[in-house]
Write a protein that holds these residues in place. Structure first.
Motif, short mmCIF file in Angstrom:
data_model
loop_
_atom_site.label_atom_id
_atom_site.label_comp_id
_atom_site.label_asym_id
_atom_site.label_seq_id
_atom_site.Cartn_x
_atom_site.Cartn_y
_atom_site.Cartn_z
N ALA A 1 -76.65 -27.54 -96.54
CA ALA A 1 -76.38 -27.93 -95.22
C ALA A 1 -77.58 -28.25 -94.27
O ALA A 1 -77.56 -28.74 -93.25
N ASN A 2 -78.69 -27.58 -94.62
CA ASN A 2 -80.12 -27.76 -93.83
C ASN A 2 -80.79 -28.82 -94.56
O ASN A 2 -82.07 -28.49 -94.36
N TYR A 3 -80.71 -29.38 -95.51
CA TYR A 3 -81.62 -29.99 -96.05
C TYR A 3 -82.25 -30.77 -95.26
O TYR A 3 -81.73 -31.89 -94.60
N GLY A 4 -83.60 -30.76 -95.19
CA GLY A 4 -84.37 -31.47 -94.07
C GLY A 4 -84.19 -31.44 -92.78
O GLY A 4 -84.73 -32.15 -92.11
N ALA A 5 -83.51 -30.21 -92.46
CA ALA A 5 -83.02 -30.04 -90.87
C ALA A 5 -82.92 -28.86 -90.47
O ALA A 5 -82.28 -28.14 -91.14
N ASP A 6 -83.57 -28.55 -89.12
CA ASP A 6 -83.23 -27.08 -88.66
C ASP A 6 -81.73 -27.20 -88.34
O ASP A 6 -81.43 -28.59 -88.05
#
Length: 532
Positions: A431-436
């Motif tokens: 759910a955090n792929y590529g993003a905080d």
């Protein structure tokens, strides 16, 4: 110095064919027979939350050779396989009405103290792992909150914990893992090329790409060997949700630099930063907590109530809190007379790490007595942009307020709500792929099908709002959302994940009832032949 510990009754080595009294013909061991592998036919299985059940043939192999025999049987008969171990999944991630393979026979722990690493078998419970590490002054960087979960299960979910608020999720600390594919190949995967793509799909891939046999993690030294480890926690009450949100953002110097970064070289020590919110009779309350490891016994024990796994009243309290009004009354008492933020709490290591063991025990006893112990937990990842912190914090506060609005609509507030900051990563189904982001977890207790139905509808509404905010639903706990919304959330990852799935499992022998339900356009249940 490398110490190795192996538990469980292994009939053969997980790495080869030695031992077990195997017969030899022409210098090669005979492969095991299918009827030699322990089997429970038509075994009733369920997830931790009590909502999902299956009735499948449960096999418990203890070697690579036995796994290969089971894979061969599946290819011949068209049966479909699901992996299982600690039985702690909230949803249907480890359930199947056909062929279920328990990985609990793969239990081993190897600790490399000089290299600050450990390699553990996929079926090894985290409780056993933590005890062996603690005896040598080490801890995992992040570990789930029940000792019954296994390494293979949690790495397949890229799981989070209270220490993920600063240190990220489990995958950050995986150096290597061994995967057995459906055609019998043993693959050693790491984040380095050429296995990086599969490595980043297997971690968080919910067991849909092959059998994880062992995992190598980085570990953190926090005390001299033989020294007790305790955890000091300081709680701060929050006057508003804005205050809570701002306090959850870690300082830049607290963060591990990146996935796979060397915590030893950077002198980085894990520290927990998390929050809880709950409903009392006087209204909603919240607090932010910071926890750190300390060596020795100079700090007098003063454990938090929910960290007392052996507390005699723990089970009845857990039962009482499953009723909304009673829950608010219990939280009122805890808030007024138990939480003392003027001085820190001090816990024993195992009580702090595995505080959910009390909930697991309450569930097991309740289920044995025939009580409806239905637990629903869903986690929403609300994006955080370090370049626009004020907008990000407003999004988080807006989302928490939406939870309160929806919950009060029918008078059923969640048992608990917790929030923590999570760093971005590169694992495909993360759910955090590529993003905080901020992981917002909402927990409910259902007493009957009507209450569970209302909870599902409420969570589906929150999932839609998560998508509006640019976020995703975390796939490791319960997931209640429309297929269209989930497709939009994971559109970045699904084509590549499907490509890798077809590469390592071209016949579609692996089944994941959960993924096939939430992503029906990509993972269609394949017809299977009758059981033999």
């Amino acid at each position: 110095m490398v110490a190795r510990f192996v538990s469980g009754a292994h009939r053969r080595s997980a790495r080869g064919g030695e031992g077990g009294g195997a017969a030899y013909v022409g210098g090669a061991p005979l492969p095991p027979r299918l009827d030699e592998i322990p089997r429970k036919p038509l075994c009733m299985l369920q997830g931790y939350g009590g909502q999902h059940h299956s009735c499948g043939d449960l096999y418990t192999p203890a070697s690579v050779e036995e796994l290969r025999v089971l894979f061969g049987m599946a290819r011949r008969t068209g049966r479909r396989i699901t992996f299982r171990a600690g039985a702690q999944s909230f949803d249907g991630q480890a359930l199947n009405d056909d062929l279920v393979i328990s990985m609990t026979g793969f239990t081993s722990i190897e600790i490399d103290e000089e290299g600050a690493q450990m390699t553990v078998g996929a079926g090894t419970p985290w409780g056993a792992i933590a005890r062996e590490l603690a005896a040598r002054g080490f801890v995992p960087y992040t570990v789930v909150s029940t000792s019954h979960a296994t390494a293979g299960g949690t790495v397949s979910g890229d799981c989070l914990s209270r220490f993920s608020g600063i240190g990220g999720k489990e995958g950050h600390y995986v150096e290597r893992l061994t995967l057995l594919t459906l055609d019998g190949q043993l693959l050693s995967l790491s984040r380095d090329e050429p296995t990086s793509a599969l490595f980043h799909a297997v971690i968080g891939g919910l067991g849909y790409l092959g059998a994880v046999l062992d995992v190598t993690y980085r570990i953190a030294r926090v005390a001299p060997a033989g020294t007790p480890i305790r955890v000091v926690t300081q709680a701060t009450r929050c006057g508003s949700l804005d205050e809570l949100a701002a306090m959850l953002v870690p300082r830049a110097e607290q963060l591990l630099p990146s996935e796979g970064g060397s915590a030893v070289e950077d002198g980085w020590v894990p520290e927990a930063l998390y929050s809880i919110a709950f409903h009392t009779l006087a209204g909603s309350k919240s607090m932010v907590l910071r926890s750190r490891y300390v060596a020795g016994t100079s700090h007098e024990l003063r454990p938090l109530l929910n960290h007392r796994r052996g507390y005699p009243l723990r089970v009845p309290i857990e039962w009482l809190m499953r009723t909304s009004v009673v829950s608010q009354g219990v939280w009122t008492i805890i808030d007024r007379f138990v939480f003392d933020v003027s001085r820190p709490n001090v816990d024993e290591l195992m009580g702090f790490l595995f505080f959910m063991d009390g909930n697991v025990l309450a569930n097991r006893i309740g289920q044995a007595l025939g009580a409806p112990m239905i637990t629903v937990q869903q986690t929403f990842m609300i994006p955080y942009d370090p370049g626009a912190p004020e907008d990000s914090l407003r999004r988080l506060v807006d989302f928490i307020n939406r939870i309160h609005e929806i919950a009060t609509r029918d008078g059923t507030p969640p048992l608990l709500l917790d929030v923590l900051h999570i760093q971005g990563d590169r694992f495909l189904l993360s759910a955090n792929y590529g993003a905080d982001g901020f992981a917002v977890t909402v927990a409910f207790a259902g007493s009957d099908e009507d209450s569970v139905c209302r909870i599902r509808l409420r969570l589906t509404e929150l999932s839609a709002h998560t998508l509006e905010l640019g976020g995703r639903v975390y796939l490791v706990k319960n997931v209640h959302a429309t297929a269209e919304h989930l497709q939009a959330m994971y559109a970045h990852a699904l084509p590549e994940f499907v490509r890798l799935k077809e590469l390592v499992d071209p016949d579609g022998l692996l089944r994941n009832e959960f993924l096939e339900r939430v992503f029906p356009a990509h993972f269609r249940p394949a017809p299977r032949l009758a059981r033999t």
